[in-house]
Design a protein around this motif. Sequence first.
Motif, PDB file in Angstrom:
ATOM      1  N   ASP A   1     -34.092 -11.109   0.846  1.00 48.95           N
ATOM      2  CA  ASP A   1     -34.555 -12.318   0.169  1.00 48.95           C
ATOM      3  C   ASP A   1     -33.728 -12.625  -1.087  1.00 48.95           C
ATOM      4  OD1 ASP A   1     -36.479 -12.669   2.057  1.00 48.95           O
ATOM      5  OD2 ASP A   1     -38.073 -11.687   0.900  1.00 48.95           O
TER       6      ASP A   1
ATOM      7  N   ILE B   1     -28.283 -13.066   0.313  1.00 49.23           N
ATOM      8  CA  ILE B   1     -27.911 -13.346   1.697  1.00 49.23           C
ATOM      9  C   ILE B   1     -26.465 -12.899   1.899  1.00 49.23           C
ATOM     10  CG2 ILE B   1     -27.479 -15.196   3.363  1.00 49.23           C
ATOM     11  CD1 ILE B   1     -29.701 -16.792   2.012  1.00 49.23           C
ATOM     12  N   SER B   2     -26.236 -11.932   2.795  1.00 53.19           N
ATOM     13  CA  SER B   2     -24.852 -11.490   3.002  1.00 53.19           C
ATOM     14  C   SER B   2     -24.166 -12.326   4.074  1.00 53.19           C
ATOM     15  CB  SER B   2     -24.811 -10.005   3.366  1.00 53.19           C
ATOM     16  OG  SER B   2     -25.571  -9.761   4.527  1.00 53.19           O
ATOM     17  N   LEU B   3     -24.933 -12.888   4.993  1.00 53.78           N
ATOM     18  CA  LEU B   3     -24.353 -13.783   6.001  1.00 53.78           C
ATOM     19  C   LEU B   3     -25.401 -14.818   6.386  1.00 53.78           C
ATOM     20  CD1 LEU B   3     -22.170 -14.578   8.085  1.00 53.78           C
ATOM     21  CD2 LEU B   3     -23.095 -12.849   9.604  1.00 53.78           C
ATOM     22  N   LYS B   4     -25.084 -16.080   6.098  1.00 61.26           N
ATOM     23  CA  LYS B   4     -26.017 -17.137   6.520  1.00 61.26           C
ATOM     24  C   LYS B   4     -25.631 -17.548   7.934  1.00 61.26           C
ATOM     25  CE  LYS B   4     -29.234 -20.305   6.373  1.00 61.26           C
ATOM     26  NZ  LYS B   4     -29.460 -20.291   7.840  1.00 61.26           N
ATOM     27  N   LEU B   5     -26.556 -17.371   8.838  1.00 68.27           N
ATOM     28  CA  LEU B   5     -26.358 -17.765  10.234  1.00 68.27           C
ATOM     29  C   LEU B   5     -26.810 -19.211  10.394  1.00 68.27           C
ATOM     30  CD1 LEU B   5     -27.804 -14.437  11.608  1.00 68.27           C
ATOM     31  CD2 LEU B   5     -25.405 -15.136  11.640  1.00 68.27           C
TER      32      LEU B   5
END
Lengths: 306, 287
Positions: free
Chosen positions: B126, B129-133
């Motif tokens: 939360d 974010i390490s990778l936004k899909l």
Amino acid sequence: MYTQNDKRCSLTELVAHIQNGDCLAIGGGLSWREPMAALRELIRQNIKDLKLVGSAHGIDVDLLCGAGSVAVSAESYVGFEQDFGMALNYRRACETGAVKVEDNCCYSLVQQLRAAIQGLPFMPIRSVQGTDFLKLHPEFKTMTCPFTGEQLVLVPALKPDVALIHAHYADEHGNLHIEGPPVADVLFAKASKKVIATVEALIPHDELAKKGVTIPYFYVTAICEVPYGAHPTSCYPNYAYDREHTASYYQAAKHGADSFNQNYLTPFVHDCKDHDAYLLAVGGKARLACLEQWDQSMEKWMQLYE
Amino acid sequence: MNNQNKIQTCTLGELMIYQIALSIEDGILAFHGFGSPLVQLALHLAKRNHAPNLVLVAGATYGINPTPAFLTPTTNDFAMNRDAECHLTIEELFDLAASGRLGRMFLSGLQIDRWGNMNVTRLGNDERISLKLPGGGGGCNLSADADHVTIWTAAHRTHADEHGRRRYRLANRCDFITSVGHRTAEGLPRAGMPYRGSGPDCIVTDLGVFGFNQEGHVQLRALYPDTSVEMIAESTEFDLPVAADLSTAALPEPEMIEFIRRLDPLKIHQRELSSADRGRFFQLKEA
């Protein structure tokens, strides 16, 4: 109610209906009928801090993220499918925290819009519970159904400040005709406080009535004739999707925010004083003719994707 | 005809399309969503083959029973929607699902846990974010509402990095639960939720075909001619039960392969596969 007889205005005036911080519903879907000319004008007008709501989107949302126009994204999908993959400007903006992620899901959004359309405070759904969307949306509540005893999720009414739509035709009064899938445009138009639309062509009311009114005039605040206003997304049957241009867009985004600024935003948005200048920059009549000739043969159509 | 006679092998993509197609019942309403070329081809193959009464709803356009000119890399395209018999609106499709009339939906995930929960929203937590899909579209809603769900992924196989670490597709836990399977992350059963649908019953991957056991746990059902239980276990983060009647997945018939190749001349479906997997072929049995 928007009842004036003549809703026509310039693209600059049309887009000026959007204010900093507005909740904006962008019509179309994926590579189909995105109001791209209006979005480029929005960027030129330096409108900021938008909250975007929608279903499945691509270059429209990605472009606004790349230009720094967005504060919150409540879309349900933003990407380029198997065509190019992830939406890179969108991804960067979400990962740096520049854009707050409030992802939604298609039916939750549909029900929120319907609640607004029907003047109800909320609509119930069965889904969403058991997923992490409840954390992203603390405004969603759960209740026990007084009839069945089931636990339901209540999604509150959503009234976007502005719905921005690109349609095929309008008359001066603002009646809109859309050919092909309307996606969520009709829901957006009925739920939003203002509806602004660019159209491929303005036509007399008699002609429009024969084609059929997709969105009645009194929902519509203002309209502007912008031929090829969805480019580089498609506006069939008028023209197909410009994959070649989208590929160059993607390349510019791939090499980082500076590259995107220099190789896309500057030449195709900021340096184009208006939509006509943009159409010249993307190849002018020759390129547009190519996109218009999608239906001449299967070979020509397929070539657009190679 | 001549073409069919010459077809002696099928590709991994064609095998996966056939296996997805086999999960589709005749006479139901099914929706292929977007960004899903393997599934789009599977629905058309099923309708032409064993499910002629399938009500095929095209993703993004919501056209019913179209005959695509050719598969495009973008789903909301007139080429995909050619000659659709009629059309739904977005609200109508989701209403059909909510009222229990969507027979099957097809969903995928960057993370798929042992219960069939999936994540296509983000990696990380939360705070960070390490990778936004790209996000799940309507998958969250439809995973609860559709009668049945077929899960597919063409990226089950994992490769260890220089430290021996793997990023699993079939993973112990999802960083974010976008769509629901048979139990919550805490292990509470689906039966306790007021969903309409009964959840996923099939997973088709680049390594094999899976179902779910009585507990709602992923279970290996069929291998491919070039995969093994050990190889699949290595690419799966959780312990993987194997069905007592483990089999080798059936390959498609030459005329089915010919149909797929005709419908997808631009080979869009291969974009779901890794470059190594695009080179996997299987010898068809002699007629």
